[in-house]
Design an enzyme around this catalytic site. Structure first.
Site, PDB file in Angstrom:
ATOM      1  N   GLY A 192       0.830  -1.205   0.000  1.00 36.50           N
ATOM      2  CA  GLY A 192       0.000   0.000   0.000  1.00 36.50           C
ATOM      3  C   GLY A 192       0.859   1.245   0.000  1.00 36.50           C
ATOM      4  N   GLU A 193       0.348   2.303   0.572  1.00 35.03           N
ATOM      5  CA  GLU A 193       1.024   3.601   0.680  1.00 35.03           C
ATOM      6  C   GLU A 193       1.089   4.353  -0.646  1.00 35.03           C
ATOM      7  OE1 GLU A 193       4.906   3.272   2.399  1.00 35.03           O
ATOM      8  OE2 GLU A 193       4.224   2.172   4.169  1.00 35.03           O
TER       9      GLU A 193
END
Length: 358
Positions: free
Chosen positions: A325-326
């Site tokens: 993610g991120e």
């Protein structure tokens, strides 16, 4: 704001796409030799309404952060406080997304749309133009437990969507040529699975993955939690705001807004992993033509991501088994998107280069 944004989203420009296909056929290379880059460049021309389309730069990553009441059901071993702690890490430049953003020359904006615990930083101290930027836009301190009641009210879900729309507009007004989706929220793969099951019509077991890498017992509990929430609310995919309110997260709703805001401005959005594609399903339910602005950066290791991409009709550009993610996968795919467009700008045609065709 939501209604006017949706109304502004239109189909891809057929004339620009035809021109891009024609140009691809005249470039000094065998037809089709660039594989997926060729239809991608055509679609980006259709989005921009011009051939060649603008280079997708500069790039801006928007990381939306929120917490989740369903955390109480034991769907992850990570404590909820990690969401706020990771925001501090993003703003200090110490996360993987920061390293990849520096490599790509992309800006990073972190948006607190629903973090439950106090942030370790003061927004006023990180509001400057240099380095990562923090936007304070907290709708409420985390969602409610979706197995007990609706995660959000419809007004809260709308507020989060409209936060995403506003952030998209601000980034585009500041010059961004492409937006990249980012997210942070301990437990957020659980509502993502619920959103994917609801919008794509797949079984909760097929939509639910192991997130941060949970053990078998926690995984079985997680699937059961997703199934229980869907059984309780029976969300209607024709009512995307209702689905987001019932089983979504504040970051999911805001990401849907970001996508809608970019599509309304005809700017591409490079999707990251499972959180982003679950939000993309909501955006497509609001405005089917919004899919034209979406580029699938990578295939997340989370099984729900593949189900969501299939439903959207999008093929991922890279497949590296990522599940962080991120915005990390989107950043890694960014040079591929830029390369697809640069070909239309810089590669000579057979006529201009004096190269014989077959």
């Amino acid at each position: 704001m939501l209604e006017s944004t949706v109304a502004a989203i239109g189909p891809l420009d057929e004339a620009a796409m035809a021109a891009a296909r024609d140009l691809q056929g005249r470039l000094t290379k065998p037809a089709g030799s660039l594989g997926a880059l060729e239809p991608l460049s055509v679609r980006l021309a259709g989005l921009a309404g011009s051939c060649p389309p603008p280079l997708p730069e500069p790039a801006a990553v928007a990381i939306f952060a929120g917490d989740h009441g369903v955390h109480a059901q034991g769907v992850t071993p990570w404590p909820q406080e990690v969401t706020a702690q990771m925001i501090g890490n993003f703003l200090a430049g110490g996360a993987v997304v920061n390293a990849f953003a520096r490599q790509a020359g992309a800006s990073v904006t972190v948006v607190d749309v629903g973090v439950a615990t106090p942030l370790p930083v003061d927004p006023a101290e990180v509001a400057g133009p240099a380095g990562p930027r923090l936007v304070a836009a907290n709708v409420r301190p985390g969602t409610r437990d979706m197995t007990v009641g609706a995660a959000l009210t419809r007004d809260e879900a709308r507020a989060a969507v409209e936060t995403g729309i506003r952030v998209a507009g601000e980034l585009i007004d500041a010059g961004a040529g492409i937006l990249l989706t980012g997210d942070m929220g301990i437990g957020n793969t659980t509502p993502a699975a619920a959103l994917i099951a609801a919008f794509a019509g797949v079984d909760p077991a097929a939509a639910t993955g192991r997130g941060t890498g949970v053990d078998d017992e926690t995984y079985r509990r997680k699937v059961g939690v997703v199934r229980a929430a869907l059984d309780r609310h029976a969300p209607d995919p024709a009512d995307p705001l209702g689905v987001l309110a019932a089983v979504g997260g504040l970051e999911h709703a805001a990401l849907a807004g970001l996508i809608l805001g970019a599509a309304a401005r005809r700017v591409p959005v490079l999707l990251d992993g499972v959180i982003a594609v679950s939000a993309a399903l909501a955006a497509a339910a609001f405005a089917p033509d919004a899919v034209g602005a979406m580029v699938a950066g990578h295939r997340s290791a989370e099984p729900g991501a593949t189900a969501a991409l299939r439903h959207l009709g999008l093929d991922p550009l890279i497949d590296l088994g990522l599940r962080l993610g991120e915005g990390t996968g989107a950043l890694l795919a960014l040079p591929v998107v830029t390369g697809a467009v640069r070909v239309l700008h810089e590669v000579a045609t057979f006529d201009s280069a004096g190269v014989a065709e077959k």
